[in-house]
Design a protein around this motif. Structure first.
Motif, short mmCIF file in Angstrom:
data_model
loop_
_atom_site.label_atom_id
_atom_site.label_comp_id
_atom_site.label_asym_id
_atom_site.label_seq_id
_atom_site.Cartn_x
_atom_site.Cartn_y
_atom_site.Cartn_z
N MET A 1 0.38 -20.69 -0.89
CA MET A 1 0.74 -21.84 -0.09
C MET A 1 -0.23 -22.02 1.07
SD MET A 1 4.71 -22.46 0.63
CE MET A 1 4.45 -22.58 2.37
N SER A 2 0.25 -21.86 2.24
CA SER A 2 -0.59 -22.10 3.39
C SER A 2 -1.41 -20.86 3.72
CB SER A 2 0.29 -22.46 4.58
OG SER A 2 1.30 -21.50 4.69
N SER A 3 -1.79 -20.18 2.70
CA SER A 3 -2.34 -18.85 2.85
C SER A 3 -3.46 -18.76 3.87
CB SER A 3 -2.84 -18.36 1.50
OG SER A 3 -3.69 -19.34 0.96
N SER A 4 -4.48 -19.54 3.66
CA SER A 4 -5.67 -19.33 4.47
C SER A 4 -5.40 -19.64 5.93
CB SER A 4 -6.81 -20.21 3.95
OG SER A 4 -6.45 -21.56 4.13
N THR A 5 -4.44 -20.46 6.15
CA THR A 5 -4.32 -21.00 7.48
C THR A 5 -3.41 -20.21 8.39
OG1 THR A 5 -4.10 -22.96 6.19
CG2 THR A 5 -4.22 -23.22 8.55
N VAL A 6 -2.17 -20.35 8.14
CA VAL A 6 -1.23 -19.91 9.14
C VAL A 6 -1.11 -18.39 9.18
CG1 VAL A 6 1.02 -20.36 10.11
CG2 VAL A 6 -0.02 -22.02 8.61
N SER A 7 -1.44 -17.76 8.08
CA SER A 7 -1.30 -16.31 8.11
C SER A 7 -2.58 -15.67 8.59
CB SER A 7 -0.96 -15.80 6.72
OG SER A 7 -1.95 -16.21 5.83
N VAL A 8 -2.68 -15.55 9.85
CA VAL A 8 -3.83 -14.89 10.44
C VAL A 8 -3.44 -13.45 10.65
CG1 VAL A 8 -5.56 -15.07 12.22
CG2 VAL A 8 -4.11 -17.01 11.71
N SER A 9 -3.55 -12.68 9.62
CA SER A 9 -3.05 -11.32 9.77
C SER A 9 -4.17 -10.42 10.24
CB SER A 9 -2.51 -10.82 8.44
OG SER A 9 -3.50 -10.91 7.46
N ALA A 10 -3.86 -9.70 11.24
CA ALA A 10 -4.82 -8.73 11.74
C ALA A 10 -4.67 -7.47 10.91
CB ALA A 10 -4.57 -8.44 13.20
N ALA A 11 -5.59 -7.27 10.00
CA ALA A 11 -5.48 -6.12 9.11
C ALA A 11 -5.86 -4.85 9.86
CB ALA A 11 -6.39 -6.31 7.92
N THR A 12 -5.00 -3.89 9.73
CA THR A 12 -5.33 -2.61 10.35
C THR A 12 -6.23 -1.87 9.38
OG1 THR A 12 -2.95 -2.59 10.26
CG2 THR A 12 -4.00 -1.36 12.05
N PRO A 13 -7.38 -1.49 9.82
CA PRO A 13 -8.35 -0.95 8.87
C PRO A 13 -7.97 0.43 8.34
CG PRO A 13 -9.21 -0.87 11.13
CD PRO A 13 -7.90 -1.58 11.18
N THR A 14 -7.37 1.25 9.16
CA THR A 14 -7.16 2.63 8.72
C THR A 14 -5.79 2.83 8.10
OG1 THR A 14 -6.42 3.13 10.94
CG2 THR A 14 -8.72 3.67 10.39
N GLN A 15 -5.41 1.93 7.24
CA GLN A 15 -4.10 2.08 6.66
C GLN A 15 -4.17 2.91 5.38
OE1 GLN A 15 -2.30 -1.63 5.80
NE2 GLN A 15 -0.53 -1.22 7.09
N HIS A 16 -3.19 3.70 5.21
CA HIS A 16 -3.12 4.49 3.99
C HIS A 16 -2.96 3.55 2.80
CE1 HIS A 16 -1.75 7.41 1.08
NE2 HIS A 16 -2.18 8.35 1.90
N TYR A 17 -3.58 3.93 1.71
CA TYR A 17 -3.49 3.10 0.52
C TYR A 17 -2.04 2.87 0.13
CZ TYR A 17 -4.25 1.40 -4.18
OH TYR A 17 -4.24 0.64 -5.32
N PHE A 18 -1.30 3.96 0.22
CA PHE A 18 0.11 3.87 -0.12
C PHE A 18 0.83 2.86 0.76
CE2 PHE A 18 4.48 5.47 -0.04
CZ PHE A 18 4.72 5.54 -1.39
N GLN A 19 0.45 2.88 2.03
CA GLN A 19 1.09 1.98 2.97
C GLN A 19 0.81 0.54 2.59
OE1 GLN A 19 2.84 3.74 5.25
NE2 GLN A 19 3.85 1.78 5.42
N ARG A 20 -0.41 0.29 2.18
CA ARG A 20 -0.76 -1.08 1.80
C ARG A 20 0.05 -1.50 0.59
NH1 ARG A 20 -6.46 -1.03 0.57
NH2 ARG A 20 -6.53 1.07 1.44
N LYS A 21 0.17 -0.56 -0.32
CA LYS A 21 0.95 -0.85 -1.52
C LYS A 21 2.38 -1.19 -1.15
CE LYS A 21 0.53 0.32 -6.07
NZ LYS A 21 -0.39 0.48 -7.12
N ILE A 22 2.88 -0.44 -0.19
CA ILE A 22 4.25 -0.69 0.25
C ILE A 22 4.35 -2.09 0.82
CG2 ILE A 22 5.88 -0.12 2.07
CD1 ILE A 22 5.24 2.78 1.56
#
Lengths: 639, 253
Positions: free
Chosen positions: B1-22
């Protein structure tokens, strides 16, 4: 004529009238006709067998009715004629009995359906003409083409349906792999049967074949069976088992590293050795040999004629893909495989069930460990999870009732003076209520109110979470544009209806209805309750002017706000912020953004994530409860 | 949907892979609500269940006439009024205690403990009621099952030790803990639910156990998962969040 227009419609040719369908057909459709009908026409005469073998196409043909059955035949014929070379069609989907109802099977089935749908889509453009033509037009026409377009047929068939590259679930074996076999083996019957055809040159030489896919670990237990159709003239040097992808196929399975097998001539099992270990009885013609791996324990077992022969190998490598493998040495030896297309001789279903029961029992035995969670025992742990969820997601009254009931329960237990029960703290009521208010405001589109409340109750949140603040501001802009749009549409509608009412005084009634419907539709689109247009209103000039003035004002405001917003974040280096700003501002360029490519931005659904994010930020817990749920699901998939 | 726009997510770089999966898994709210509702109903929190049905806009499970009686039974057991509880259980379904000897015995023993408690704390310290209850009610049953016998013997030793003000042995102390009542109460609850053909245990409990089992398995197999998986319960965990390790994924199989 009616039929040919039907054909045209099916083919997606919207422009042609029935009168000129025929010429169009021979021109624009010619390549389509070739793809489907040419081989089909031939096949009906010479290749009746291919159609029989094609029974599994039911699923595809049903949706196409009578004409639709043709495309699947045609591709099959292509295969039989060696035109296409290789599988044109997606093989039929089956689920081995013991895997029915498993998540894995479900996912595979979905993947298969998606593939089928893509396939059908591709076919439909090609097939519909062919199908309808054969029913509608004189066949003279067709026969001419059949002769002249052979060359193109080839070309079209080779263009395959789009293949799904990313297939997240590993499929299970379905047949012997024609391109992963030793030359002297013949694969027959759609990959189900393997026969040793050459002559044995040296004593050690044998011919093996691997299945098309490794046994998927996700199955937990994987099992397949092989029936010895014939053990050949002299001997029964047959091996059934599994091997890694790189094991040489010129030797009988079991003699190489990563190769495991049960041999028919001596009943021994082999792994990486030419001298076997006594295991089970010998086997020969008409015996059914089963081979399975239990991936939980990394062990393998065999069965003979439905009887379990016990564990054969242990300590299998967890990361090695094991392919079902068979090998044989003597001319005439023939094996037929059952990867689950048919019922198994061995009651593998029961074995899988028992295995499940064992695991379930193990899970039930799991004791709650206090260290794993920050609660002294399971019940309290659950209570805290639930109350947190209720509070977090804004079920305020439920949370309160739940807290009260827990306290009641604790009191009942604690009425002895020697017992101390840790009381559950009542939920932070005020907090929850505030958050609920803020969320409700966002969901209604009243961003200002939400900002005000947040600023008042949780001043640090917006400061610390700048991107949320930014999103809120963007959302506000979007909401303003939404308002403009709405007003704009209302003005226009009034215009139109007035005009139509004037020009068609006789049909006034029906127009009014139309107008009303139109308005209703708009209401639905907006998801907002516009004042229902009453007929009196329609001619109300003042109202219209009023609205136009409002619209102008609103537009001016919106632009002013946009400028402000732009100025505030103009120097922001973040790419996402820039992109978001760009997209958002682009909205203003459209008079009616609803119909622009950016329309999704205007959806009210967009409010939900913003609201959730703010809520989470306020809590500072960022979705922790749901994370717990996620944890569970993820860990689940792991097993 | 409005993906590119409104979701300005600040990605935390040092996230565990598992955490991202979660983070990728989005459990449906309906499912969570279902589990919560299931818990409220089967564990007997009628008021919360009612409110929840209203607030979450879901249907109260039909089954529930028993919820009120189950709550009453639970309260009676919690309060140590075993007689009342037994009567209520039998009102509901006399078969329950007849078919489940262990459960019946557990209730009777709880009653004996209450008797001993009241006998020894009274001025006269007359233990006769406790003795006669034990010999008439529990002793015949204990004879049929060695486990019962052991439990009965242990309970009877309370008679000797309870008047003493000193510290009791651990085993004996446990008999006086309220958690014993709670355990028995929840067993009764489960038995009632099962007798009605419902699922005895709340799904939430199985889930909690399943999660624990899965985590233990994953750790046992040396899968790379974060050393600490925060569950989102506020205290205690706040300090652990953030020092997740990094590495690959459990799921890679």
């Amino acid at each position: 004529m009616r039929r040919s227009s039907y054909a045209a419609a099916l083919a997606g040719n919207t422009g042609s009238s029935p009168a000129n369908t025929a010429p169009t057909r021979s021109g624009a459709f010619s390549h389509l006709i070739n793809s489907g009908s040419t081989p089909h026409m031939i096949s009906q005469h010479r290749h009746s067998r291919s159609i029989d073998a094609d029974g599994h196409h039911d699923s595809m043909s049903t949706s196409w009715g009578r004409g639709g059955a043709l495309p699947s035949y045609s591709s099959q014929t292509g295969h039989w004629q060696g035109l296409g070379g290789g599988a044109q069609d997606i093989p039929p989907f089956f689920v081995p009995s013991y895997l029915r109802g498993s998540k894995h099977a479900e996912k595979l089935q979905e993947a298969h359906k998606a593939k089928l749908a893509a396939h059908r889509e591709y076919r439909s453009t090609h097939s519909s003409t062919a199908g309808s033509l054969s029913t509608s037009s004189s066949s003279v026409n067709l026969h001419k083409m059949a002769g002249s377009h052979r060359g193109m047929t080839h070309e079209v068939i080779e263009r395959q349906a789009p293949v799904f590259v990313d297939e997240p679930v590993s499929p299970w074996p379905t047949k012997w792999n024609e391109s992963d076999k030793f030359a002297q083996l013949d694969i027959e019957d759609g990959g189900r049967q393997a026969r040793f055809s050459g002559s044995q040159k040296t004593h050690d030489e044998a011919a093996s074949v691997r299945a098309d896919c490794p046994m998927p670990r996700q199955c937990g237990i994987y099992y397949y069976e092989v029936t010895v159709v014939s053990k050949g003239k002299d001997g029964r040097m047959i091996g059934v088992g599994f091997s890694g992808p790189k094991v040489a196929l010129s030797r009988i399975p079991g003699w190489e590293p990563d190769s495991f097998a049960y041999h028919g001539d001596d009943g021994q099992i082999f792994n990486n050795t030419t001298s076997g270990k006594n295991y089970g009885p010998k086997f020969g013609t008409l015996d059914v040999i089963g081979c399975g791996i239990n991936f939980r324990t990394d062990t393998a077992f065999f069965t003979k004629n439905g009887h379990m022969l016990g564990p054969a190998f242990r300590d299998l490598k967890p990361n090695m893909p094991y392919y079902p493998t068979i090998g044989m040495k003597k001319p005439g030896e023939t094996l037929r495989v059952n990867f689950g297309q048919e019922p198994f001789a061995f009651d593998i279903d029961k074995m899988v069930q028992d295995e499940k029961a064992t695991i379930q029992e193990e899970i039930n035995q799991t004791k709650f460990t206090a260290s794993a969670a920050s609660a002294p025992d399971e019940t309290q742990f659950i209570h805290r999870l639930i109350s947190q969820y209720l509070a977090h997601d804004g079920y305020v009254e439920t949370a309160q009732a739940f807290a009260e009931e827990i306290v009641d329960e604790a009191r009942a237990l604690a009425n002895d003076d020697d017992a101390t029960i840790p009381y559950q703290e009542a939920v932070e009521d005020m907090d929850a209520l505030n958050r609920q208010k803020i969320r409700a405001a966002i969901l209604e589109g009243d961003i200002d109110k939400a900002l005000k409340h947040t600023q008042a109750y949780y001043p640090s949140v917006l400061r610390d979470n700048e991107n949320i603040y930014f999103k809120l501001r963007c959302r506000k802009f979007i909401e303003m544009i939404r308002d403009c749009n709405e007003l704009n549409t209302q003005c226009q509608t009034t215009h139109t209806s007035k005009r139509s009412a004037a020009s068609n005084p006789n049909k006034r009634n029906s127009t009014a209805t139309d107008e009303y419907d139109f308005q209703m539709e708009l209401d639905e689109q907006f998801g907002v309750n516009n004042p229902t247009p009453s007929l009196d209103n329609l001619n109300d000039e003042d109202d219209l002017e009023d609205k136009q003035v409002k619209l102008q004002q609103l537009t001016a405001n919106t632009i002013a706000y946009g400028q402000e917003l732009g100025a505030e974040f103009a120097n922001d280096p973040r790419r996402e912020v820039r992109q978001a700003l760009k997209d958002t501002f682009a909205l203003i360029a459209y008079e009616n953004a609803k119909e622009s490519s950016l329309a999704p931005l205007l959806e009210i659904d967009g409010r939900v994530p913003v609201a959730e994010e703010l809520n989470s930020a306020i809590l500072g817990t960022s979705k922790r409860f749901s994370r717990y749920q996620d944890n569970k699901q993820l860990l689940l998939t792991h097993t | 949907m409005s993906s590119s726009t409104v979701s300005v997510s600040a990605a935390t770089p040092t996230q565990h892979y598992f955490q991202r999966k979660i983070d990728d898994v989005k459990p449906s709210k309906t499912d969570i609500n279902f589990v919560v509702m299931d818990y409220l109903v089967s564990e007997g929190y009628p008021r919360a269940a009612e409110k929840f049905a209203k607030e979450a806009n879901i249907q109260l499970p039909l089954e529930e006439e028993s919820i009120q009686s189950r709550v009453e039974i639970r309260q009676a057991i919690h309060a140590g009024d075993i007689d009342a509880a037994v009567t209520k259980i039998n009102d509901l379904n006399p078969q329950i205690l007849d078919t489940d000897a262990a459960l019946h015995f557990a209730l009777l023993r709880l009653q004996l403990i209450e008797l001993i408690r009241s006998c020894t704390s009274s001025a006269t310290s007359d233990v006769t009621p406790a003795l006669s209850f034990a010999s008439s009610q529990l002793a015949p049953r204990a004879a049929t099952n060695p486990d019962f016998l052991k439990d009965l013997e242990l309970t009877m030793t309370l008679l000797i030790f309870l008047p003493a003000t000193g510290k009791l042995q651990k085993e004996l102390g446990e008999l006086l803990e309220p958690s014993l009542r709670r355990d028995v109460a929840s067993r009764v609850n489960e038995a009632i639910l099962t007798s009605m053909g419902a699922r005895g245990e709340a799904r939430m409990r199985s889930l909690v156990r399943l999660r624990q089992w899965a985590e233990a398995k994953a750790r046992g197999a040396n899968k790379d998962i974060p050393p600490v998986m925060p569950l989102g319960l506020q205290d205690a965990e706040d300090r652990m969040i953030g020092n997740n390790g990094e590495g690959a994924d459990v799921m890679v199989q």
